[in-house]
Design an enzyme around this catalytic site. Structure first.
Site, PDB file in Angstrom:
ATOM      1  N   HIS A   1      71.085  -2.439  70.986  1.00  0.00           N
ATOM      2  CA  HIS A   1      69.879  -3.267  70.887  1.00  0.00           C
ATOM      3  C   HIS A   1      69.011  -3.177  72.142  1.00  0.00           C
ATOM      4  CE1 HIS A   1      71.300  -5.009  67.188  1.00  0.00           C
ATOM      5  NE2 HIS A   1      72.402  -5.446  67.758  1.00  0.00           N
TER       6      HIS A   1
ATOM      7  N   CYS B   1      75.334  -6.901  63.658  1.00  0.00           N
ATOM      8  CA  CYS B   1      75.240  -8.165  62.920  1.00  0.00           C
ATOM      9  C   CYS B   1      75.218  -7.933  61.410  1.00  0.00           C
ATOM     10  CB  CYS B   1      74.005  -8.945  63.347  1.00  0.00           C
ATOM     11  SG  CYS B   1      72.494  -7.969  63.352  1.00  0.00           S
TER      12      CYS B   1
ATOM     13  N   LYS C   1      83.108  -4.349  65.737  1.00  0.00           N
ATOM     14  CA  LYS C   1      82.031  -4.286  66.718  1.00  0.00           C
ATOM     15  C   LYS C   1      81.009  -3.199  66.398  1.00  0.00           C
ATOM     16  CE  LYS C   1      79.818  -4.626  70.729  1.00  0.00           C
ATOM     17  NZ  LYS C   1      78.855  -5.709  70.974  1.00  0.00           N
TER      18      LYS C   1
ATOM     19  N   SER D   1      70.464  -7.712  91.441  1.00  0.00           N
ATOM     20  CA  SER D   1      70.373  -7.972  92.881  1.00  0.00           C
ATOM     21  C   SER D   1      70.213  -6.684  93.683  1.00  0.00           C
ATOM     22  CB  SER D   1      71.618  -8.731  93.356  1.00  0.00           C
ATOM     23  OG  SER D   1      72.794  -8.000  93.040  1.00  0.00           O
TER      24      SER D   1
END
Length: 453
Positions: A10, A42, A132, A271
């Site tokens: 996605h 999904c 999955k 970060s």
């Protein structure tokens, strides 16, 4: 600009397509360890249940489509290490075993998540599978055809959708979860009690508040699931306990939550400079609590992936955070939720209250006027809306998107009471049920009359 992308479902697909369109001169290389991209996981239960007739519809892109955008997609290539200080990665060709180094100017990490798989005794037995990806879905369909007793472990969205699909296909189904309620992350007891009753009326065995302890088998195949409270016959076991972020490549190099979810700023940058991340590998800013949280949803993924592309060169469009809005259809019930449940709010240390509406969604003089159950959760002191849940035989789930916007904008119950919604008897009542929830939560007015002058 040389862009490397790790993972292409996605978030990855959204980031790649938008990057290619926004920066046509960019050199984009995608590393994907599977033999397919952009699979809509999904849709697995719909595929397993036979509602999806053309499984290719579960893919919304392909290496060929990306190639048309000038993207170099390396399928069956696994990135084995990343050095964010040197801006290089090492990838392995899974077909040849060859390893090679590649550099980048910008790195996009969309490595997603992977199912949590505890090491139970007997886990090595055949016919214990995950749910999955594309290959998993085909394995489930193939094995389910030959199975009579199917056990699903994990009563989240995927687990509940699968047991419904198996039951509709004539299987004997058991749903096991360590929690006392199904869908406990998404719904309060007023809703889960009704859903559990519905599942049981469809002859689905619920084994809640039970922890799997081991699997037993014969001739290498699973035959039984043993829990802390019972034993259940099984020809096929689907493990749907939950997911964890797949972020080992960046461990120790960027800031993460305790579970390994990458923390990004409002512009999807980690970060570490020039390293961006999106999707199930990331934490998201959760507006109801004003903190980062791990909420792996396709909707979050595509938004974040699109924002990565928009902010790749310079900060342009900021992320507004999420409410974790989601929905599910179980038999004839249309169910949706957003933000915090009342249980979750109290677990988060928030002093919350709630109102529950049970009424017909449109006037009773209409030929049909199905009831709707709506619960809205709000912070007691500020009266800020924290979340809501809805269930009805009529499809009223879009109303939860409205509440999602309310949470997003820090709206209060008093505002919900008087929002301008249209009225038309085909669709609602003069007071929309969302208004009714706000009205029910209005604080009392002062009782003391003003003094006469």
């Amino acid at each position: 600009m040389k862009v490397a992308v790790i993972g292409c479902t996605h978030a990855g697909t959204a980031a790649i397509v938008n990057t290619a369109k926004l920066y046509p001169e960019a050199e984009i290389t995608v590393y994907e360890r599977n033999d397919n991209i952009s699979f809509l996981s999904c849709g697995i239960a719909l595929y397993v249940g036979g509602m999806v007739k053309d499984p290719q519809g579960l893919f919304y892109s392909s290496p060929e489509q990306l190639a048309e955008l000038g993207v170099n997609t390396k399928m069956l290539h696994e990135v084995v290490s990343v050095d964010t200080d040197r801006s290089v990665l090492v990838a392995r060709n899974l077909q040849t075993g060859e390893e090679f180094e590649d550099s980048y100017d910008k790195l996009i990490v969309t490595t997603g998540s992977w199912p949590i798989v505890p090491k139970f005794e007997g886990s090595e037995l055949n016919n214990i599978v995950l749910s999955k990806n594309w290959n998993h879905s085909n394995t489930i369909i193939e094995k389910a055809e030959k199975s009579r007793n199917i056990v699903v472990v994990g009563a989240g969205y995927i687990g509940v959708e699968l047991v419904e699909a198996f039951q509709l296909n004539g299987k004997k189904v058991t749903l096991i979860d360590a929690e006392e309620r199904i869908l406990s992350k998404y719904l309060d007891p007023e809703f889960t009690d009704a859903i559990e009753k519905n599942l049981e009326e469809h002859d689905i065995k619920l084994a809640l508040g039970e922890k799997v302890t081991r699997f037993e088998g014969e001739n290498g195949n699973v035959t039984k699931v043993v829990t802390s409270k019972g034993e259940y016959d099984a020809d096929l076991v689907i493990m749907c306990i939950g997911f964890r972020p797949n972020t080992g490549l960046l461990k120790g190099q960027v800031d993460m939550l305790d579970n390994g979810a990458i923390i990004v700023d409002e512009f999807m940058q980690t970060s570490k400079k020039n390293v961006y991340a999106a999707g199930d590998s990331c934490a998201v800013f959760y507006n109801p609590t004003k903190k980062h949280a791990y909420i792996p949803l396709a909707t979050n993924a595509v938004r974040m992936g699109t924002l990565v592309a928009r902010n790749l060169v310079e900060p342009t469009v900021s992320y507004m955070g999420t409410q974790g809005t989601s929905g599910i259809k179980i038999y004839e019930d249309n169910i949706a939720g957003t933000g915090l449940t009342e249980v979750a709010a109290k677990e988060a240390g928030i002093d919350a209250e709630a109102v529950i509406i049970n009424e017909n969604y449109r006037p009773e003089f209409m030929p049909t006027h199905e009831p709707v159950k709506l619960k809205v959760v709000f912070e007691k002191e500020t009266r800020r809306i924290l979340g809501a849940q809805l269930m009805s035989k009529a499809d009223l789930t879009q109303s939860i998107n409205t509440i999602s916007v309310c949470v997003q904008n820090n709206m209060k119950m008093e505002q919900l009471a008087f929002i301008d919604f249209f009225f038309q008897p085909h669709y609602n009542k003069p007071w929309n049920f969302l208004n009714t929830a706000g009205l029910q939560a209005l604080p009392p007015v002062p009782s003391k009359e003003p003094a006469h002058v």
